[in-house]
Design a protein around this motif. Structure first.
Motif, short mmCIF file in Angstrom:
data_model
loop_
_atom_site.label_atom_id
_atom_site.label_comp_id
_atom_site.label_asym_id
_atom_site.label_seq_id
_atom_site.Cartn_x
_atom_site.Cartn_y
_atom_site.Cartn_z
N HIS A 195 0.77 -1.24 -0.30
CA HIS A 195 -0.17 -0.05 0.07
C HIS A 195 0.97 1.24 -0.24
CE1 HIS A 195 -3.56 -2.39 0.13
NE2 HIS A 195 -3.20 -2.93 1.39
N SER A 196 2.33 1.12 0.25
CA SER A 196 2.86 2.28 -0.06
C SER A 196 4.06 2.31 -1.13
CB SER A 196 3.73 2.49 1.48
OG SER A 196 4.55 1.35 1.70
N ILE A 197 3.83 1.29 -1.84
CA ILE A 197 4.79 1.25 -3.08
C ILE A 197 4.10 2.45 -4.05
CG2 ILE A 197 5.59 0.09 -5.29
CD1 ILE A 197 5.40 -2.51 -3.18
N ARG A 198 5.00 3.27 -4.29
CA ARG A 198 4.55 4.33 -5.21
C ARG A 198 5.16 4.19 -6.90
NH1 ARG A 198 5.32 7.52 -0.45
NH2 ARG A 198 7.36 7.90 -1.17
N GLU A 199 6.47 3.74 -6.77
CA GLU A 199 6.97 3.66 -8.22
C GLU A 199 7.66 1.99 -8.25
OE1 GLU A 199 10.69 5.56 -10.55
OE2 GLU A 199 10.41 6.17 -8.30
N VAL A 200 7.75 1.42 -9.28
CA VAL A 200 8.24 0.02 -9.48
C VAL A 200 9.07 0.43 -10.76
CG1 VAL A 200 8.11 -2.15 -10.07
CG2 VAL A 200 6.49 -1.06 -8.61
N VAL A 201 10.54 0.00 -10.51
CA VAL A 201 11.58 0.06 -11.67
C VAL A 201 12.13 -1.23 -12.00
CG1 VAL A 201 13.84 1.10 -12.33
CG2 VAL A 201 12.12 2.47 -11.09
N PHE A 202 11.90 -1.74 -13.28
CA PHE A 202 12.64 -2.73 -13.65
C PHE A 202 13.88 -2.64 -14.49
CE2 PHE A 202 8.11 -3.89 -13.20
CZ PHE A 202 8.26 -5.30 -12.59
N GLU A 203 15.04 -3.02 -13.97
CA GLU A 203 16.08 -2.80 -14.57
C GLU A 203 16.61 -3.68 -15.62
OE1 GLU A 203 19.03 -2.84 -11.25
OE2 GLU A 203 18.52 -0.77 -10.70
N SER A 204 17.43 -3.42 -16.42
CA SER A 204 17.77 -3.96 -17.67
C SER A 204 18.19 -5.38 -17.26
CB SER A 204 19.17 -3.21 -18.14
OG SER A 204 19.36 -4.02 -19.50
N GLY A 205 17.54 -6.42 -18.12
CA GLY A 205 17.97 -7.74 -17.77
C GLY A 205 16.75 -8.46 -17.28
N VAL A 206 15.83 -7.80 -16.66
CA VAL A 206 14.60 -8.37 -16.45
C VAL A 206 13.53 -8.53 -17.52
CG1 VAL A 206 12.42 -7.98 -14.93
CG2 VAL A 206 14.78 -7.32 -14.06
N THR A 207 12.92 -9.84 -17.61
CA THR A 207 12.11 -10.16 -18.96
C THR A 207 10.62 -10.21 -18.49
OG1 THR A 207 12.35 -12.58 -18.39
CG2 THR A 207 14.24 -11.11 -19.69
N SER A 208 10.14 -10.27 -17.22
CA SER A 208 8.85 -10.42 -17.05
C SER A 208 8.39 -10.12 -15.60
CB SER A 208 8.41 -12.12 -17.56
OG SER A 208 8.62 -12.83 -16.33
N VAL A 209 7.01 -9.89 -15.65
CA VAL A 209 6.52 -9.43 -14.35
C VAL A 209 5.51 -10.91 -14.07
CG1 VAL A 209 4.63 -7.87 -13.02
CG2 VAL A 209 6.25 -7.00 -14.89
N GLY A 210 5.55 -11.51 -12.86
CA GLY A 210 4.71 -12.44 -12.50
C GLY A 210 3.41 -12.09 -12.13
N ARG A 211 2.68 -13.11 -12.21
CA ARG A 211 1.11 -13.02 -12.09
C ARG A 211 0.72 -12.43 -10.58
NH1 ARG A 211 -0.88 -18.49 -12.89
NH2 ARG A 211 0.23 -18.51 -10.93
N TYR A 212 -0.16 -11.51 -10.42
CA TYR A 212 -0.57 -10.96 -9.16
C TYR A 212 0.54 -9.83 -8.51
CZ TYR A 212 -4.90 -13.45 -9.22
OH TYR A 212 -6.01 -13.88 -9.62
N SER A 213 1.75 -9.76 -9.16
CA SER A 213 2.87 -9.04 -8.44
C SER A 213 2.60 -7.87 -7.83
CB SER A 213 4.15 -8.82 -9.51
OG SER A 213 4.35 -10.01 -10.02
N SER A 255 -2.03 0.18 -4.07
CA SER A 255 -3.09 1.08 -4.18
C SER A 255 -2.33 2.44 -4.44
CB SER A 255 -3.93 1.27 -3.05
OG SER A 255 -3.20 1.29 -1.82
N SER A 256 -1.41 2.61 -4.26
CA SER A 256 -0.60 3.87 -4.27
C SER A 256 0.56 3.79 -5.39
CB SER A 256 0.28 3.95 -3.05
OG SER A 256 -0.58 4.39 -2.03
N LEU A 257 0.54 2.71 -6.18
CA LEU A 257 1.55 2.72 -7.35
C LEU A 257 1.01 3.65 -8.49
CD1 LEU A 257 3.87 1.09 -8.53
CD2 LEU A 257 2.09 -0.48 -9.54
N MET A 258 2.13 4.77 -8.69
CA MET A 258 1.91 5.51 -9.75
C MET A 258 2.71 5.50 -11.18
SD MET A 258 -0.62 7.54 -8.31
CE MET A 258 -0.46 8.91 -9.49
N SER A 259 3.80 4.83 -10.97
CA SER A 259 4.87 4.55 -12.07
C SER A 259 5.50 3.38 -12.29
CB SER A 259 5.94 5.83 -11.77
OG SER A 259 6.81 5.73 -12.66
N VAL A 260 5.56 2.72 -13.41
CA VAL A 260 6.32 1.54 -13.86
C VAL A 260 7.29 1.79 -14.69
CG1 VAL A 260 6.00 -0.97 -14.36
CG2 VAL A 260 4.38 0.40 -13.00
#
Length: 113
Positions: free
Chosen positions: A72-90, A95-100
């Protein structure tokens, strides 16, 4: 008497600086694994979750992500180079996510991510 006062002032200043540094270090000490070859780290003072390494994330159910306590406090998610997928339900219920931010070469976003 003046030497004692100066000495106490210096000691108190050092104690205050050390205690402040310790609190700041504890504010961003959350991390773990989220895939074979992937790690996550969460900075509680900025609300930024960073996924790094090589490969894809594990799939999750809606309430068992490694960062579930912070969702509930995550506002930003950054996937760095080399990451190839986001898992189901990640990031379900973040509710506070604004940027990926996704890197080049990204291949898959799981259901309900």
């Amino acid at each position: 008497m003046k030497k004692t006062s100066k000495f106490l002032a210096v000691i108190l200043s050092v104690i205050m600086i050390l205690s402040t540094a310790s609190i700041a270090a504890n504010a961003a000490a959350y991390s773990g694994y989220c895939g074979s070859g992937l790690t996550w780290s969460y900075n509680s003072s900025t609300g930024k979750l960073t996924i790094s390494g090589r490969g894809g994330m594990y799939d999750y159910s809606y309430d068992n992500t490694p960062w579930d306590s912070y969702k509930h406090s995550i506002r930003e998610v950054v996937f760095e180079s080399g990451v190839t997928s986001v898992g189901r339900y990640s990031f379900s219920m973040c509710s506070s996510l604004m940027s990926v931010t996704l890197p080049k070469g990204f291949k898959r976003i799981g259901d309900y991510a």
